[in-house]
Design a protein around this motif. Structure first.
Motif, PDB file in Angstrom:
ATOM      1  N   PHE A 156       0.855  -1.187   0.000  1.00 24.94           N
ATOM      2  CA  PHE A 156       0.000   0.000   0.000  1.00 24.94           C
ATOM      3  C   PHE A 156       0.887   1.232   0.000  1.00 24.94           C
ATOM      4  O   PHE A 156       1.757   1.409   0.853  1.00 24.94           O
ATOM      5  CB  PHE A 156      -0.912  -0.006   1.228  1.00 24.94           C
ATOM      6  N   TYR A 157       0.644   2.129  -0.986  1.00 23.72           N
ATOM      7  CA  TYR A 157       1.502   3.290  -1.195  1.00 23.72           C
ATOM      8  C   TYR A 157       0.907   4.594  -0.679  1.00 23.72           C
ATOM      9  O   TYR A 157       1.595   5.612  -0.669  1.00 23.72           O
ATOM     10  CB  TYR A 157       1.789   3.457  -2.694  1.00 23.72           C
ATOM     11  N   ALA A 195       1.999  10.445  -3.579  1.00 22.51           N
ATOM     12  CA  ALA A 195       2.334   9.217  -2.859  1.00 22.51           C
ATOM     13  C   ALA A 195       2.873   8.163  -3.810  1.00 22.51           C
ATOM     14  O   ALA A 195       3.835   7.447  -3.491  1.00 22.51           O
ATOM     15  CB  ALA A 195       1.105   8.698  -2.117  1.00 22.51           C
ATOM     16  N   GLY A 196       2.264   8.055  -4.998  1.00 21.56           N
ATOM     17  CA  GLY A 196       2.753   7.091  -5.977  1.00 21.56           C
ATOM     18  C   GLY A 196       4.136   7.433  -6.485  1.00 21.56           C
ATOM     19  O   GLY A 196       4.974   6.553  -6.688  1.00 21.56           O
ATOM     20  N   MET A 232      -0.049   7.359   7.772  1.00 20.55           N
ATOM     21  CA  MET A 232      -0.282   6.054   7.157  1.00 20.55           C
ATOM     22  C   MET A 232      -0.957   5.108   8.152  1.00 20.55           C
ATOM     23  O   MET A 232      -1.894   4.382   7.800  1.00 20.55           O
ATOM     24  CB  MET A 232       1.029   5.457   6.665  1.00 20.55           C
ATOM     25  N   TYR A 233      -0.511   5.141   9.405  1.00 14.11           N
ATOM     26  CA  TYR A 233      -1.109   4.297  10.445  1.00 14.11           C
ATOM     27  C   TYR A 233      -2.582   4.657  10.639  1.00 14.11           C
ATOM     28  O   TYR A 233      -3.442   3.774  10.725  1.00 14.11           O
ATOM     29  CB  TYR A 233      -0.340   4.481  11.744  1.00 14.11           C
ATOM     30  N   ARG A 245      -3.503   5.835  -6.898  1.00 11.74           N
ATOM     31  CA  ARG A 245      -4.940   5.737  -6.610  1.00 11.74           C
ATOM     32  C   ARG A 245      -5.430   7.070  -6.058  1.00 11.74           C
ATOM     33  O   ARG A 245      -4.704   7.784  -5.356  1.00 11.74           O
ATOM     34  CB  ARG A 245      -5.241   4.604  -5.642  1.00 11.74           C
ATOM     35  N   ASP A 246      -6.684   7.424  -6.406  1.00  8.85           N
ATOM     36  CA  ASP A 246      -7.282   8.661  -5.915  1.00  8.85           C
ATOM     37  C   ASP A 246      -8.775   8.630  -6.240  1.00  8.85           C
ATOM     38  O   ASP A 246      -9.300   7.622  -6.719  1.00  8.85           O
ATOM     39  CB  ASP A 246      -6.598   9.880  -6.521  1.00  8.85           C
TER      40      ASP A 246
END
Length: 378
Positions: A129-130, A136-137, A188-189, A296-297
Motif C-alpha cells: 500500500f503506497y 504518494a505514488g 499512514m497508520y 490511486r485517488d
C-alpha cells in the motif's frame, strides 16, 4: 509482533480474470450485438459449438509476484445465441504468498434478450500500500499488507434496443487484513486503522452498448459501458459511498488480419469512499506496467491504443501504448501525465471462440513488468 488492521483491496480484479476474458470487468457482462425482440437481427459470426479450454498459465505481475494459475473454461451454446455461454473455474498461487480461487458463469437467454452472470471467489493477497494521490505514488514508499477476502458478484441485463443493454448488479466483499510489518503512529497508520475488517455490499445500475463482431477477440465494432455503484448500510455494508466506472473500446480492422484496438476509461469515487475502493491503475490492465494501487485517488482517466497482428499458426503479437492520470477530483488533473508502452505475444487457445493466452511486457519509470493472463487486455 504484527499489528492487526482492517484493510481491503478490490481483489475481484484478481479473481475474475482467472475465469474468462468475458468476465474480466467484474460484475459487468461482455455483450454482443442485439436488437429489439420484435425485430430480430442476426449477430455477426457463426453458430457457436461447445468447447473446453484447460490452461496452466504462468503468472508474472508487479503487484503479486510470479506463480502459476490453472484455468478451466467450458463454452457452450445456450438460449439460441450465436455467441457462447460459459462456466469457468480457476486457482492461482504466487511467489509472495498470494493465492486465489474462484468460479463463475455467464448465461445468455432467449437469443441474448437476457444476460445473467455470477461469480464468487476467495483470495489471500499480499501486496504493498503506497497511500493516496499522485504524489504518494511518485514517492514510492509503501507498507506491506496481507488481505483475506471472500467476494461474490452478479448482474442481470436485458436488451433494450439495437446493441443496447440495461440492468442491475450487486457486489459483496468481506475482508480481514493484517499488516506484514510494524507501523509507527502517523498518517499512514491512521489511514490503515480507519477500516477494520470491512464488509462492503453494493448494488449497481449498468448500461452497455456493443457492436463487436466477437465477445472474446473483437476485430471490429465498439463496446461502451457505464456502471454506477451504491454501497449502503441499508444493504448491510459497513460504509456508504458511490463509484462510477465508464469505458469505451473501439476496434478497427487493418490490412488482411491486423486490428487496431483503442480504449478510453474513467472512474470517479465519492468523498465517502474508502481508500481500498478508490480509482487506481493496475486492476483492469489500464496502463500496464504500474503496480496495482500505487497510483490511486478519487478520479482517474486512461487512454490506450493497441495493434494486434497474427504471426504464424496460432501465435500473434501486440504493441501498445497509453497515458493517464489520477487526481483528488475531476477539476484537479495537472500536467504530470503517466505513460506506458510495451509489447506482447498471443496464443490462440480456442480457435472456435478466439480465446487467447497472453504475455505482455511493459517498462515504466525505469522498471520492467511482465503479465500472463487469459484474453486480450480489452
Amino acid at each position: 509482533m504484527k499489528n492487526k488492521r482492517g484493510f481491503r483491496c478490490t481483489v475481484l480484479a484478481l479473481i475474475v480474470p482467472l475465469l474468462s476474458p468475458a468476465l474480466a470487468a467484474g460484475p459487468e457482462i461482455a455483450p454482443v450485438k442485439g436488437v429489439e425482440e420484435v425485430e430480430p437481427k442476426p449477430e455477426t459470426g457463426i453458430k457457436t459449438t461447445a468447447d473446453w479450454v484447460f490452461m496452466p498459465i504462468p503468472i508474472s505481475n508487479p503487484s503479486i509476484g510470479t506463480g502459476l494459475a490453472l484455468t478451466a473454461l467450458h463454452l457452450f451454446p445456450f438460449g439460441g445465441s450465436t455467441q457462447p455461454s460459459l462456466i469457468g473455474a480457476g486457482a492461482a498461487v504466487t511467489s509472495n504468498g498470494t493465492w486465489i480461487a474462484g468460479a463463475g458463469t455467464q448465461l445468455r437467454f432467449k437469443e441474448d434478450l437476457w444476460r445473467v452472470t455470477f461469480g464468487a471467489g476467495v483470495a489471500d493477497v499480499h501486496y504493498d500500500f503506497y497511500g493516496i494521490g499522485e504524489t504518494a505514488g511518485d514517492i514510492g514508499a509503501s507498507v506491506p499488507v496481507a488481505t483475506r477476502t471472500n467476494a461474490m458478484f452478479g448482474s442481470v441485463l436485458r436488451r433494450i434496443g439495437a446493441g443496447f443493454y440495461g440492468g442491475a448488479g450487486m457486489r459483496y466483499a468481506g475482508t480481514e487484513t493484517s499488516l506484514d510489518t510494524d507501523l509507527p503512529p502517523g498518517p499512514m497508520y491512521d489511514l490503515l486503522s480507519s477500516e477494520l475488517n470491512v464488509d462492503t455490499v453494493g448494488v449497481s445500475l449498468i448500461g452497455q452498448y456493443d457492436t463487436r463482431d466477437s465477445s472474446f477477440s473483437p476485430g471490429s465494432g465498439s463496446f461502451a459501458s457505464l456502471t454506477l455503484y451504491r454501497f449502503d448500510e441499508a444493504l448491510g455494508s459497513d460504509l456508504e459511498y458511490e463509484l462510477l466506472d465508464a469505458q469505451w473500446n473501439k476496434y478497427f480492422g487493418i490490412g488482411r488480419y491486423g486490428v487496431i484496438a483503442g480504449r478510453m476509461s474513467a472512474c470517479s469515487a465519492s468523498d465517502g469512499a474508502p481508500f481500498f475502493d478508490l480509482c487506481q491503475f493496475g486492476q483492469k490492465k489500464d496502463l500496464r506496467g504500474y503496480v496495482s494501487g500505487r497510483y490511486r485517488d478519487h478520479a482517474m482517466y486512461a487512454a490506450q491504443v493497441e495493434y494486434r497482428t497474427p504471426f504464424f499458426h496460432r501465435f500473434g503479437g501486440v504493441f501498445f501504448a497509453g497515458f493517464g492520470q489520477v487526481a483528488p477530483d475531476w477539476g484537479k488533473f495537472d500536467s504530470d501525465v503517466l505513460s506506458s508502452a510495451g509489447a506482447g505475444l498471443r496464443y490462440l487457445a480456442s480457435e472456435k471462440h478466439k480465446v487467447t493466452a497472453s504475455i505482455d511486457y511493459s517498462r515504466v519509470k525505469g522498471e520492467d513488468a511482465w503479465y500472463f493472463y487469459i484474453g486480450d487486455a480489452f
